[in-house]
Scaffold this motif. Structure first.
Motif, PDB file in Angstrom:
ATOM      1  N   UNK A 287       0.815  -1.211   0.000  1.00  0.00           N
ATOM      2  CA  UNK A 287       0.000   0.000   0.000  1.00  0.00           C
ATOM      3  C   UNK A 287       0.851   1.265   0.000  1.00  0.00           C
ATOM      4  N   UNK A 288       1.941   1.256   0.771  1.00  0.00           N
ATOM      5  CA  UNK A 288       2.794   2.439   0.841  1.00  0.00           C
ATOM      6  C   UNK A 288       3.383   2.804  -0.510  1.00  0.00           C
ATOM      7  N   UNK A 289       3.824   1.803  -1.267  1.00  0.00           N
ATOM      8  CA  UNK A 289       4.406   2.068  -2.586  1.00  0.00           C
ATOM      9  C   UNK A 289       3.359   2.651  -3.530  1.00  0.00           C
ATOM     10  N   UNK A 290       2.158   2.101  -3.465  1.00  0.00           N
ATOM     11  CA  UNK A 290       1.094   2.612  -4.334  1.00  0.00           C
ATOM     12  C   UNK A 290       0.712   4.038  -3.944  1.00  0.00           C
ATOM     13  N   UNK A 291       0.661   4.303  -2.632  1.00  0.00           N
ATOM     14  CA  UNK A 291       0.285   5.652  -2.202  1.00  0.00           C
ATOM     15  C   UNK A 291       1.311   6.675  -2.656  1.00  0.00           C
ATOM     16  N   UNK A 319      -9.380   8.691  -3.433  1.00  0.00           N
ATOM     17  CA  UNK A 319      -9.095   9.878  -2.625  1.00  0.00           C
ATOM     18  C   UNK A 319      -8.728   9.484  -1.196  1.00  0.00           C
ATOM     19  N   UNK A 320      -9.480   8.558  -0.618  1.00  0.00           N
ATOM     20  CA  UNK A 320      -9.198   8.129   0.750  1.00  0.00           C
ATOM     21  C   UNK A 320      -7.844   7.436   0.843  1.00  0.00           C
ATOM     22  N   UNK A 321      -7.514   6.634  -0.170  1.00  0.00           N
ATOM     23  CA  UNK A 321      -6.238   5.917  -0.165  1.00  0.00           C
ATOM     24  C   UNK A 321      -5.073   6.900  -0.208  1.00  0.00           C
ATOM     25  N   UNK A 324      -4.171   8.377   2.938  1.00  0.00           N
ATOM     26  CA  UNK A 324      -3.651   7.459   3.948  1.00  0.00           C
ATOM     27  C   UNK A 324      -4.710   6.731   4.742  1.00  0.00           C
ATOM     28  N   UNK A 325      -5.971   6.906   4.389  1.00  0.00           N
ATOM     29  CA  UNK A 325      -7.062   6.238   5.107  1.00  0.00           C
ATOM     30  C   UNK A 325      -7.348   4.891   4.446  1.00  0.00           C
ATOM     31  N   UNK A 326      -6.478   3.921   4.683  1.00  0.00           N
ATOM     32  CA  UNK A 326      -6.576   2.639   3.994  1.00  0.00           C
ATOM     33  C   UNK A 326      -7.847   1.882   4.370  1.00  0.00           C
ATOM     34  N   UNK A 327      -8.188   1.911   5.652  1.00  0.00           N
ATOM     35  CA  UNK A 327      -9.368   1.168   6.095  1.00  0.00           C
ATOM     36  C   UNK A 327     -10.637   1.737   5.449  1.00  0.00           C
TER      37      UNK A 327
END
Length: 753
Positions: A287-291, A319-321, A324-327
């Protein structure tokens, strides 16, 4: 004329390969070579391909890294095979095609002509996708993936349209000299997305000299068997998310500031991949790499505005991703899934009933003495489930609770013992589907209701197959192109599958991917009535129920539905080709026609003009009773004749669309001209003439009828219900179901083993 080297990687799917190479042969090129690169552990090369003088076959057997030679036990992958093709190519141009795809007429000559006229380094054309093989291709059923018009210079909007969602080397004709000078090859470390860096390097190197001939058409063929023969795109899993972002990052490394157009294409591809794949194949660790990648796109807002076709929840997910709001992002993705499956925010009643099922019903224990019956999706009290139910009532009585899924009231069912009735897709239906310890169906079950532990599922099916089924189909013409995967997954829930003969056992094992040891080759319970001692009395009852004069000869006409006439999911149109007026003029004095259409089309015909001659038995619950009331059967590709043959009465086959049906729609298991127990006629005139020669026809087909009977009807004897129930329920006076079979010593033993 310049030479083209066609690079064709191949692993599995000889039938696909044969169609692909045939389409290349039909391009009428004067100078070309087909470099067929066979990956390790793949299928054989069909003879039609191997004997082709234009095909050069190479094998991928080992890979060299530095001074080391590495042997592999698994396939090397499409990138490795394409690189072998590049190393063997001798043409002025290189062209890439996948082994399951094909070209339409003059696709390659058009590209070559354009490349020569424009002195282009790379040319391409439009792409379609289709589920069907070349001989069945139809623009109406195909999906146009790119929508370029005319001969266009490939830049700006045209370039964006051609590489709208992903980067594929398919349908690119490239100067081989360009690839050699720039050292452009495929990334062999990538299994799924190796085309990304290759195509971007080509676009970068060929900038200013790229064109598109939009009448050159490439067809990407979708594979309908994702179980046994999945395409690479159908093999995506949780590891693919990491591979994609790695390929993305590597591609960014060689794109410079002046490559803004290509960066834009790459960024758009990343957003599209994220929206369609997160969180299915993108793990939390990635997820971090994609963000970071998504937040680093300078034109993200502009790109997302282009994706207006993506629903609200998908845009919110992005937009949420990025915030940083992964959940919350995953929650937005689930909301999108729910809304999509419900086909709207509120959905249908059955979908909300399933919420109750999940929260309440599945928490209740399974009732092991509850038996659920369904015949043809609740359309009738009929077929093998009916006779198994009546046998259970007769031999077990109140030991079990019996629940029938029925959409309409049934007078015949009311006359039986104690039972419960519920409508299909009602809340009670969901409740009983969840709690009943036994299920007895004659069609496939709903995919949403997964069988619980301890439930016994008996699938009786609904006929000896004449038309090819599931995995035996080449092209699937039903509305659901995932038919094969659905059959495979649902079949795994069946504890037992009933078969009427060895032929059916062989077909079911292969076509459904079903375990042979669980096939009960016991005969069809629905055919027990055909051997009843009082069958003449039953025939008279049926005629009285339908208003048919007792002194009239009855001709049963039972045509099937047509796969190529869908009007919706599970709904099909039908045109009655039988000349009813002609039959009435010839035989109306002493004969009536009893019409029985398939349950898909049972309520679609207006027969008021033939009142007194045609009697519509399409809504009659039990077709087995109609057989007893009939003296002659006329059918086409319906399996009714397998059952009717138990009576050894005349059968005629009216196949007015035989060539189309046999060769293009589904295909048949039997050679109708050589194996059927009656004449095959193509026209109404032939049918009438054959009916006039009834006694001669009986004599002519006597031997074939006996052979057919011995092959397909040898198991049925009036005791199929007994055999099935004693096996499945495992109870019988004097011993268990297994012991009972040994005591009988007849053909109901371990036939399926």
């Amino acid at each position: 004329m310049c030479k083209i080297s066609i690079v064709l990687p191949y692993w599995k799917g000889p039938a696909y390969l044969e169609d692909c190479v045939a389409s290349l042969e039909q391009q009428e090129l004067t100078d070309y070579e087909i470099l067929l690169i066979c990956d390790k552990g793949g299928d054989y090369v069909p003879e039609a391909v191997s004997v082709n003088s234009q095909v050069q076959i190479y094998s991928a057997e080992k890979v060299t890294k530095g001074a080391d030679t590495i042997e592999k036990d698994e396939p090397f992958g499409v990138a490795f095979c394409r690189n072998i093709g590049l190393s063997k190519a001798t043409g002025d141009y290189v062209y890439f095609i996948d082994c399951d795809d094909y070209l339409l007429e003059e696709a390659l000559p058009r590209l070559l002509k354009l490349a020569e006229e424009k002195n282009a380094l790379m040319v391409t054309g439009n792409k379609y996708s289709s589920w069907f093989r070349p001989c069945n291709f139809d623009f109406k059923s195909a999906t146009q993936e790119t929508r370029l018009e005319g001969i266009v210079f490939l830049e700006g909007a045209a370039l964006e349209e051609r590489f709208r969602e992903n980067f594929s080397a398919q349908h690119l004709l490239i100067r081989r000299e360009l690839l050699q000078e720039c050292g452009i090859t495929f990334d062999t470390e990538a299994k799924h997305y190796s085309d990304m860096s290759f195509v971007l390097r080509v676009l970068k190197a060929a900038r200013g000299k790229m064109w598109a001939e939009t009448d050159s058409l490439y067809v990407a063929r979708c594979r309908n068997d994702r179980i046994h023969l999945p395409a690479l795109s159908q093999q995506e899993d949780r590891g693919c998310g990491g591979e994609f972002i790695t390929c993305y990052e590597r591609s960014l490394e060689f794109l410079k500031e002046e490559d803004g157009e290509l960066k834009y294409l790459l960024s758009r591809s990343l957003i599209h991949f994220f929206l369609s794949r997160y969180p299915k194949i993108i793990s939390d660790s990635e997820a971090g790499r994609y963000r970071r990648a998504l937040r680093g796109i300078p034109e993200r807002k502009k790109i997302t505005r282009e994706f207006r076709e993506f629903p609200f929840f998908l845009r919110r997910k992005l937009r949420l991703f990025c915030a940083g709001h992964y959940r919350l992002s995953r929650f937005a993705s689930r909301c999108h899934t729910v809304v999509t499956k419900k086909k709207g925010l509120f959905g249908s009643k059955i979908q909300w009933y399933r919420v109750i099922e999940h929260l309440i019903f599945r928490r209740l224990p399974v009732k092991k003495n509850w038996v659920l019956f369904e015949s043809f999706f609740g359309k009738s009290y009929s077929d093998s489930p009916k006779y198994l139910y009546e046998y259970l009532q007769k031999t077990r009585g109140d030991k079990y609770r019996y629940i029938w899924i029925l959409n309409e009231q049934s007078g015949a069912l009311k006359q039986t013992g104690k039972h419960t009735v519920c409508r299909l897709n009602s809340l009670r239906y969901v409740y009983y589907m969840t709690r009943c310890g036994y299920r007895i169906f004659n069609v496939r079950q709903p995919s949403w209701c997964k069988k619980r532990e301890g439930v016994v599922f008996l699938e009786t099916w609904h006929g000896t197959p004449l038309k090819k089924l599931a995995f035996d189909l080449e092209d699937v013409y039903t509305s659901n192109q995932n038919l094969k995967a659905v059959f495979y997954e649902q079949g795994k829930e069946w504890n037992y599958l009933v078969s009427a003969n060895r032929f059916s056992t062989d077909v079911f094992e292969r076509a459904f991917g079903y375990e042979r040891s669980q096939i009960l080759e016991y005969g069809y319970p629905r055919n027990d009535i055909l051997y009843a001692d009082n069958k003449e009395e039953i025939a008279a009852e049926v005629k009285k129920e339908l208003g048919i004069p007792l002194d009239k000869r009855v001709i049963l006409y039972a045509p099937t539905w047509r796969d190529n006439q869908p009007i919706g999911v599970g709904k099909y149109s039908f045109t009655l080709a039988l000349n009813l007026e002609g039959l009435r003029e010839e035989f109306g004095s002493d004969t009536v026609l009893l019409l029985r259409t398939h349950y898909y089309i049972a309520d679609m015909l207006d027969l008021s003009a033939q009142e007194g001659f045609v009697y519509n038995g399409s809504q009659y619950e039990d077709v087995s009773r109609l057989y007893l009331a009939s003296d002659i059967c006329i059918t086409d590709y319906s399996s009714v004749f397998f059952d009717f043959a138990n009576l050894k009465r005349p059968i005629f086959f009216f196949t007015y669309d035989y060539e189309e049906y046999a060769d293009e729609i589904r295909g048949l298991y039997i050679d109708m001209d050589k194996e059927l127990p009656g004449p095959v006629v193509r026209t109404n005139e032939e049918l009438i003439e054959a009916l006039h020669r009834l006694e001669e026809i009986k004599e002519q087909y006597h031997t074939r009828y006996e052979e057919f009977y011995n092959r397909f009807c040898h198991v049925d004897d009036g005791r199929a219900s007994e055999r099935v129930i004693e096996k499945v329920f495992g109870e019988r006076e004097g011993g268990t179901g297994e012991n009972a079979r040994e005591e009988r010593g007849d053909h109901s033993g371990q036939m399926a083993l």
